[in-house]
Design a protein around this motif. Structure first.
Motif, mmCIF file in Angstrom:
data_model
loop_
_atom_site.group_PDB
_atom_site.id
_atom_site.type_symbol
_atom_site.label_atom_id
_atom_site.label_comp_id
_atom_site.label_asym_id
_atom_site.label_seq_id
_atom_site.Cartn_x
_atom_site.Cartn_y
_atom_site.Cartn_z
ATOM 1 N N GLY A 8 -22.070 -11.133 53.116
ATOM 2 C CA GLY A 8 -22.169 -12.575 53.328
ATOM 3 C C GLY A 8 -22.423 -13.337 52.041
ATOM 4 N N GLN A 9 -22.242 -12.692 50.901
ATOM 5 C CA GLN A 9 -22.518 -13.345 49.625
ATOM 6 C C GLN A 9 -21.468 -14.397 49.305
ATOM 7 O OE1 GLN A 9 -22.868 -9.618 47.312
ATOM 8 N NE2 GLN A 9 -24.846 -10.446 46.675
ATOM 9 N N VAL A 10 -21.916 -15.374 48.516
ATOM 10 C CA VAL A 10 -21.022 -16.398 47.990
ATOM 11 C C VAL A 10 -20.927 -16.194 46.475
ATOM 12 C CG1 VAL A 10 -21.490 -18.052 49.843
ATOM 13 C CG2 VAL A 10 -22.895 -18.089 47.766
ATOM 14 N N TYR A 11 -19.968 -16.854 45.852
ATOM 15 C CA TYR A 11 -19.706 -16.678 44.422
ATOM 16 C C TYR A 11 -20.951 -16.980 43.585
ATOM 17 C CZ TYR A 11 -16.769 -16.590 40.237
ATOM 18 O OH TYR A 11 -16.198 -16.276 39.026
ATOM 19 N N ALA A 12 -21.692 -18.008 43.962
ATOM 20 C CA ALA A 12 -22.893 -18.404 43.206
ATOM 21 C C ALA A 12 -23.972 -17.320 43.219
ATOM 22 C CB ALA A 12 -23.458 -19.713 43.758
ATOM 23 N N ASP A 13 -23.874 -16.353 44.140
ATOM 24 C CA ASP A 13 -24.834 -15.238 44.178
ATOM 25 C C ASP A 13 -24.591 -14.232 43.056
ATOM 26 O OD1 ASP A 13 -26.023 -16.225 46.526
ATOM 27 O OD2 ASP A 13 -24.701 -15.035 47.831
ATOM 28 N N THR A 14 -23.510 -14.401 42.295
ATOM 29 C CA THR A 14 -23.062 -13.424 41.287
ATOM 30 C C THR A 14 -23.141 -12.002 41.846
ATOM 31 O OG1 THR A 14 -25.231 -13.328 40.169
ATOM 32 C CG2 THR A 14 -23.605 -14.864 39.269
ATOM 33 N N PRO A 15 -22.384 -11.750 42.920
ATOM 34 C CA PRO A 15 -22.448 -10.444 43.571
ATOM 35 C C PRO A 15 -21.994 -9.318 42.649
ATOM 36 C CG PRO A 15 -20.653 -11.741 44.474
ATOM 37 C CD PRO A 15 -21.404 -12.639 43.550
ATOM 38 N N ILE A 16 -22.557 -8.142 42.889
ATOM 39 C CA ILE A 16 -22.274 -6.946 42.103
ATOM 40 C C ILE A 16 -21.779 -5.852 43.041
ATOM 41 C CG2 ILE A 16 -23.328 -5.087 40.734
ATOM 42 C CD1 ILE A 16 -25.275 -7.201 39.634
ATOM 43 N N VAL A 17 -20.829 -5.082 42.563
ATOM 44 C CA VAL A 17 -20.343 -3.917 43.286
ATOM 45 C C VAL A 17 -20.260 -2.768 42.286
ATOM 46 C CG1 VAL A 17 -17.900 -4.464 42.943
ATOM 47 C CG2 VAL A 17 -18.592 -3.079 44.908
ATOM 48 N N SER A 18 -20.465 -1.544 42.776
ATOM 49 C CA SER A 18 -20.412 -0.396 41.874
ATOM 50 C C SER A 18 -19.904 0.840 42.598
ATOM 51 C CB SER A 18 -21.792 -0.110 41.281
ATOM 52 O OG SER A 18 -22.677 0.335 42.282
ATOM 53 N N ALA A 19 -19.518 1.814 41.809
ATOM 54 C CA ALA A 19 -19.114 3.124 42.322
ATOM 55 C C ALA A 19 -19.511 4.145 41.268
ATOM 56 C CB ALA A 19 -17.610 3.157 42.576
ATOM 57 N N GLU A 20 -19.739 5.393 41.694
ATOM 58 C CA GLU A 20 -20.090 6.422 40.728
ATOM 59 C C GLU A 20 -19.517 7.767 41.137
ATOM 60 O OE1 GLU A 20 -24.434 6.392 40.570
ATOM 61 O OE2 GLU A 20 -24.459 8.253 41.688
ATOM 62 N N ASP A 141 -14.588 -23.035 53.468
ATOM 63 C CA ASP A 141 -15.147 -22.474 54.695
ATOM 64 C C ASP A 141 -14.926 -20.956 54.777
ATOM 65 O OD1 ASP A 141 -12.382 -23.231 54.856
ATOM 66 O OD2 ASP A 141 -12.434 -22.842 57.019
ATOM 67 N N LYS A 142 -14.081 -20.418 53.912
ATOM 68 C CA LYS A 142 -13.797 -18.980 53.902
ATOM 69 C C LYS A 142 -14.386 -18.282 52.673
ATOM 70 C CE LYS A 142 -9.492 -19.280 56.541
ATOM 71 N NZ LYS A 142 -10.187 -19.522 57.742
ATOM 72 N N GLU A 143 -15.298 -18.943 51.965
ATOM 73 C CA GLU A 143 -15.824 -18.393 50.720
ATOM 74 C C GLU A 143 -16.405 -16.999 50.878
ATOM 75 O OE1 GLU A 143 -18.795 -19.360 46.964
ATOM 76 O OE2 GLU A 143 -18.747 -20.769 48.654
ATOM 77 N N GLN A 144 -17.229 -16.782 51.884
ATOM 78 C CA GLN A 144 -17.850 -15.459 52.049
ATOM 79 C C GLN A 144 -16.794 -14.374 52.236
ATOM 80 O OE1 GLN A 144 -20.500 -16.405 55.309
ATOM 81 N NE2 GLN A 144 -22.266 -16.365 53.929
ATOM 82 N N LYS A 145 -15.763 -14.661 53.007
ATOM 83 C CA LYS A 145 -14.703 -13.681 53.235
ATOM 84 C C LYS A 145 -13.908 -13.452 51.949
ATOM 85 C CE LYS A 145 -10.901 -12.310 56.119
ATOM 86 N NZ LYS A 145 -10.061 -12.573 57.260
ATOM 87 N N ILE A 146 -13.601 -14.516 51.214
ATOM 88 C CA ILE A 146 -12.857 -14.389 49.958
ATOM 89 C C ILE A 146 -13.632 -13.515 48.978
ATOM 90 C CG2 ILE A 146 -12.069 -15.667 47.915
ATOM 91 C CD1 ILE A 146 -11.466 -18.034 49.895
ATOM 92 N N VAL A 147 -14.917 -13.765 48.847
ATOM 93 C CA VAL A 147 -15.761 -12.981 47.939
ATOM 94 C C VAL A 147 -15.811 -11.523 48.392
ATOM 95 C CG1 VAL A 147 -18.153 -12.634 47.167
ATOM 96 C CG2 VAL A 147 -17.118 -14.918 47.076
#
Length: 173
Positions: A8-20, A141-147
């Motif tokens: 449910g993050q938005v762009y302003a949350d500066t979301p992070i994703v990772s893999a290892e 209105d679709k920001e969370q899905k786009i992110v």
């Protein structure tokens, strides 16, 4: 690592994703691969071309490189990235765009474990504007899905990168 779950993050949350992944090769060998910017277009589904800038030819903190990328939904674009953390054989991190307000930050982290290396790739979206910002402005209105969809794309790309680096490192170790 399991597939990323809805945040449910938005762009302003500066979301992070990772893999290892675990690589059966020493950190120095893995470092040679992750710090070679010319290898990345061979691994990426989006990055097409890279070139060092300012007459430089190797990684170092503050060194810059240009990149040219393409994506079916986002089109083609060019970026300037600055290496913001370069500590062989532990961290290789670059900021896309303005290093003080990047559109994204990408990193490889290496940690020795036994005879091999735990290799992690992570990315942070924002806080600076990117091509994704245009999609969000067009459909707020679709920001969370786009992110979320873009983070999943990042994660899929990272898993492919890590698998390819693992294969190369283990083949040459």
């Amino acid at each position: 690592m399991d597939v990323m779950e809805w945040t449910g993050q938005v762009y302003a949350d500066t979301p992070i994703v990772s893999a290892e992944t675990y690589v059966e090769a020493p950190p120095a060998r893995v470092w040679e691969l992750v710090s070679d910017i010319h290898l990345m277009p061979e691994l990426s589904s989006e990055l097409r071309e890279v070139a060092w800038l300012d007459g430089l030819t190797s990684p170092g903190t503050g060194h810059r490189f240009a990149g040219r990328s393409a994506h079916d939904a986002l089109g083609s674009w060019e970026t300037i990235s600055t290496i913001v953390d370069c500590e062989a054989p532990r961290r290789f991190t670059w900021a896309v765009g303005d290093p003080g307000h990047p559109s994204s930050v990408w990193s490889f982290l290496l940690q020795a474990q036994g005879e091999g290396t735990v290799l992690e790739q992570w990315a942070q979206m924002g806080p600076g504007p990117s091509g994704l910002s245009l999609a969000i402005e067009a459909m707020p209105d679709k920001e969370q899905k786009i992110v979320f969809v873009r983070l999943r794309e990042f994660e899929t790309g990272m898993k492919a990168n890590l698998a390819a680096i693992k294969g190369l490192a283990e083949r040459r170790a």
